[in-house]
Design an enzyme around this catalytic site. Sequence first.
Site, mmCIF file in Angstrom:
data_model
loop_
_atom_site.group_PDB
_atom_site.id
_atom_site.type_symbol
_atom_site.label_atom_id
_atom_site.label_comp_id
_atom_site.label_asym_id
_atom_site.label_seq_id
_atom_site.Cartn_x
_atom_site.Cartn_y
_atom_site.Cartn_z
ATOM 1 N N ARG A 196 -8.549 -4.658 12.577
ATOM 2 C CA ARG A 196 -8.202 -4.884 13.986
ATOM 3 C C ARG A 196 -8.782 -6.184 14.544
ATOM 4 O O ARG A 196 -8.205 -6.783 15.439
ATOM 5 C CB ARG A 196 -8.623 -3.669 14.824
ATOM 6 C CG ARG A 196 -7.590 -2.570 14.683
ATOM 7 C CD ARG A 196 -8.126 -1.186 14.855
ATOM 8 N NE ARG A 196 -7.014 -0.245 14.707
ATOM 9 C CZ ARG A 196 -6.532 0.165 13.537
ATOM 10 N NH1 ARG A 196 -7.063 -0.279 12.408
ATOM 11 N NH2 ARG A 196 -5.520 1.012 13.485
ATOM 12 N N ASN A 204 -14.846 -3.253 3.604
ATOM 13 C CA ASN A 204 -14.062 -3.159 4.834
ATOM 14 C C ASN A 204 -14.855 -2.298 5.815
ATOM 15 O O ASN A 204 -15.668 -1.478 5.423
ATOM 16 C CB ASN A 204 -12.701 -2.529 4.490
ATOM 17 C CG ASN A 204 -11.846 -2.203 5.695
ATOM 18 O OD1 ASN A 204 -11.260 -1.129 5.768
ATOM 19 N ND2 ASN A 204 -11.759 -3.111 6.640
ATOM 20 N N CYS A 261 -6.999 6.771 4.839
ATOM 21 C CA CYS A 261 -6.472 7.041 6.175
ATOM 22 C C CYS A 261 -6.791 8.475 6.598
ATOM 23 O O CYS A 261 -6.500 9.423 5.861
ATOM 24 C CB CYS A 261 -4.969 6.815 6.208
ATOM 25 S SG CYS A 261 -4.240 7.073 7.855
ATOM 26 N N GLN A 315 0.836 -1.190 0.000
ATOM 27 C CA GLN A 315 0.000 0.000 0.000
ATOM 28 C C GLN A 315 0.876 1.248 0.000
ATOM 29 O O GLN A 315 1.759 1.411 0.849
ATOM 30 C CB GLN A 315 -0.953 0.067 1.188
ATOM 31 C CG GLN A 315 -1.910 1.261 1.037
ATOM 32 C CD GLN A 315 -2.895 1.421 2.167
ATOM 33 O OE1 GLN A 315 -2.499 1.740 3.272
ATOM 34 N NE2 GLN A 315 -4.182 1.218 1.885
#
Length: 347
Positions: A239, A216, A105, A75
């Site tokens: 996570r 996601n 992000c 990435q």
Amino acid sequence: MQASEPNKKNSYFQAPVFAVAPMIDWTDRHCRYFHRQLTGRALLFTEMIVADAILRGNRDRLLGFDPAEHPVALQLGGSDPQKLAEAVRIAADYGYDEINLNVGCPSDRVQSGIFGACLMREPAVVAECVAAMKAVASVPVTVKCRIGVDDQDPETVLPDFVARMVAAGADAIWIHARKAWLQGLSPKENREIPPLDYDLVYRIKRANPGRFIGINGGIETLDQALQHLDVMDGVMLGRAAYHNATLLADVDHALYGEVAEAPDWNAVRDAMMEHAARHIADGGRLVHVTRHMVGLFQGFAGARRYRQILSSDAARPGAGPDVIAAAFAEVDLPAGPKTQVPEKLTA
């Protein structure tokens, strides 16, 4: 721009795909090596690596990985098409299976560099980046994005964004099904507070039947993953997979139909001891490896002591691979007795 057809010969596009999400400070090469001991089929992602770092930094340290990690995606972070293209050229020598562009992000340091989720406001720039990366890439180029940021209307923004990525040649698009609030919420809050909108992502997939679209965000179990795969081509856990790594041991059977077998925990232990020994011999510390292993064995008898050993003993100066053996020996596994303690492995 003319849309390109996905490379159907690449195994990446044989849905379903289960992926472990890229996570800054977490999915480094030690984490990925560990996860690969638990699943042979999951697609693993690197942490986001900024294109400028690759152009100027220690490339082997940033890009090197063990061949056992395949399939693995790199990435990248950035918003300059030329720099991203050069980073793709450099990365080609390392043999990644996919190159992914981060458009999701929300952290302050990412925003200050004008990349990550703030690029949802600049779809034309992202399209230029994707096209430049595609022009030099020999593997699929993909995008990971949000459904929108701040006051954007995802119902309008996301379909347009996806259409631009397809036109630019993106081979796949991974969509985190939440907005990112760039002002007022921390990165942690951005993973929890903005509401999930799975239905919108489903509609995007149905509108793009010939394009790989993955989902996601907020997915915590393999049962939930399978439900999403009724609609989507791929599902990505972050996570949940990191903090409860044991679930990865069921991925190959549950999602890929491989024969169900009890994990060979002794083999996992031995592989990680050997990996740690190599890392220590190269000047590293045991804790660089073991910090990623603490989430294993949740719910197993002895797991608390396992975590204590890996969290405390592994951080001590001079700690060696035997700490891993000692931790595993505390765990009572469902199929039988505690793991067998091997002969001493030294660095």
